[in-house]
Motif scaffolding. Sequence first.
Motif, PDB file in Angstrom:
ATOM      1  N   GLY A  16      55.776  48.815  61.900  1.00 56.53           N
ATOM      2  CA  GLY A  16      56.616  49.493  62.928  1.00 56.53           C
ATOM      3  C   GLY A  16      56.426  50.696  62.690  1.00 56.53           C
ATOM      4  O   GLY A  16      55.543  51.395  61.755  1.00 56.53           O
ATOM      5  N   TYR A  17      56.792  51.673  63.767  1.00 55.32           N
ATOM      6  CA  TYR A  17      56.565  53.049  63.777  1.00 55.32           C
ATOM      7  C   TYR A  17      57.260  53.954  62.483  1.00 55.32           C
ATOM      8  O   TYR A  17      58.333  53.401  61.929  1.00 55.32           O
ATOM      9  CB  TYR A  17      57.094  53.679  65.224  1.00 55.32           C
ATOM     10  CG  TYR A  17      56.498  55.159  65.117  1.00 55.32           C
ATOM     11  CD1 TYR A  17      55.219  55.690  65.656  1.00 55.32           C
ATOM     12  CD2 TYR A  17      57.331  56.464  65.085  1.00 55.32           C
ATOM     13  CE1 TYR A  17      55.143  56.698  65.783  1.00 55.32           C
ATOM     14  CE2 TYR A  17      57.004  57.564  65.464  1.00 55.32           C
ATOM     15  CZ  TYR A  17      55.848  58.094  65.794  1.00 55.32           C
ATOM     16  OH  TYR A  17      55.293  59.156  65.883  1.00 55.32           O
ATOM     17  N   GLY A  23      60.269  46.964  65.238  1.00 51.02           N
ATOM     18  CA  GLY A  23      59.513  46.564  66.245  1.00 51.02           C
ATOM     19  C   GLY A  23      58.056  46.135  66.194  1.00 51.02           C
ATOM     20  O   GLY A  23      57.319  45.551  67.086  1.00 51.02           O
ATOM     21  N   GLU A 243      54.438  48.746  68.810  1.00 48.84           N
ATOM     22  CA  GLU A 243      54.871  50.216  68.293  1.00 48.84           C
ATOM     23  C   GLU A 243      53.865  51.276  68.137  1.00 48.84           C
ATOM     24  O   GLU A 243      54.017  52.122  67.510  1.00 48.84           O
ATOM     25  CB  GLU A 243      55.317  49.903  66.667  1.00 48.84           C
ATOM     26  CG  GLU A 243      56.796  49.254  66.591  1.00 48.84           C
ATOM     27  CD  GLU A 243      57.972  50.110  67.464  1.00 48.84           C
ATOM     28  OE1 GLU A 243      58.376  50.997  66.874  1.00 48.84           O
ATOM     29  OE2 GLU A 243      58.179  49.778  68.577  1.00 48.84           O
ATOM     30  N   LYS A 269      58.494  56.282  72.388  1.00 45.31           N
ATOM     31  CA  LYS A 269      59.165  54.994  72.857  1.00 45.31           C
ATOM     32  C   LYS A 269      59.128  55.229  74.565  1.00 45.31           C
ATOM     33  O   LYS A 269      59.017  56.575  74.681  1.00 45.31           O
ATOM     34  CB  LYS A 269      60.434  54.938  72.458  1.00 45.31           C
ATOM     35  CG  LYS A 269      60.606  54.243  71.194  1.00 45.31           C
ATOM     36  CD  LYS A 269      60.281  52.560  71.133  1.00 45.31           C
ATOM     37  CE  LYS A 269      60.621  52.067  69.805  1.00 45.31           C
ATOM     38  NZ  LYS A 269      60.246  50.589  69.759  1.00 45.31           N
TER      39      LYS A 269
END
Length: 374
Positions: A16-17, A23, A243, A269
């Motif tokens: 994920g980020y 995500g 992501e 996003k």
Amino acid sequence: FLSTLTSIDLRTSLFGYYSRFHGGFLSSLCYSLLFWAFVANMDKGKTKKAIRLLLYSGVLVSVYAILQHFGIDKNVWVQDVQNRVFSTLGQPNWLAAWFLGLLPLAWAFVLKGKKSLKKYLAISLLFTLAIAYTKSRSGLLGLAVAIPFFWGLIYFFTLKKKLNKPLKKKFLILNLLTLVLIFVGGTPWSPSLEKLGEKKEELKAQGPVLETGGTESGKIRKIVWQGAIDIFRHYPLTGTGPETFAFAYYQYRPIEHNLVSEWDFLYNKAHNEFLNILATTGILGLAAYLYFIYIVISYLVKKLKEDPSVLYPAFLTSYVSLLITNFFGFSVVATSLLFFLIPALAIVLGTEGRVSFPNERSWISGIRLWVTGS
């Protein structure tokens, strides 16, 4: 998983980020495992207790949000937290989305309860006031949809079109107090009750440019959405990887983004969960996401027709509310937990005994049951 294998940044797609760790493939796997662990180990009694504990935890968060509005920690944050509260979730829109997921459950307990009626009515009103204090447009829009949607389901499915006097009374009290609290708390389009007497220049909020000044946020969102569509056109099948929007967007960013006040902001996003999934996981990822939503809604509608419990209208309203807020924003850990566990709550309450599979050692059997919607 397929999108992660073809990702433009494998580490980000796995974990994920950065700073969010949501995500990516591993977090998606965790949500799936939580879902299966819940339906395989919880019974009806434990599930109802879990719902109550979820509402009680919401009380703590909402009380802190209301205290923020009155300045309990106004000197701690750079943001104008008194104007747009975010409590323990870090951002007003996320807080509003989370409360929208909880609020229909509180409404259901208001309808169910006799001895505990006042308690759950108070909880409902705390959540509503906290949503008003977030000044979240997506949250207030979701609330405007959730109220008639919930009561419509109650009317057509649970009561078989026969309204009794106690329900009429609860309907009037709950909705009248909700409207009063929205008026008291104010909206992005109207001042709160405490600011009605202030001068116009004093009403201007001190907050992020995205919300209170510069280019209108709706215009910026349209530009970012166009960039997400352009990413999808270049990576149509599996996207750029979970992501990875922050890396992909700046390769296809529309030139119009250079002309807005947020020209130098980092967008990690798409500010639309559906377009974000389309850009980062392609048509396969979006199809899987939409199919999951279809299965959940189909199951809830089926239970609505079979079971007169007021909890199923609440589950469906919560789920639709999350979809609305996700359309204008994006999911975070708190809202994703509701997204995956609301179906788990509904399945356990709709099953006699403990949920089991033909062969509990076979994860393939479990996946087969999930895919078929059994």
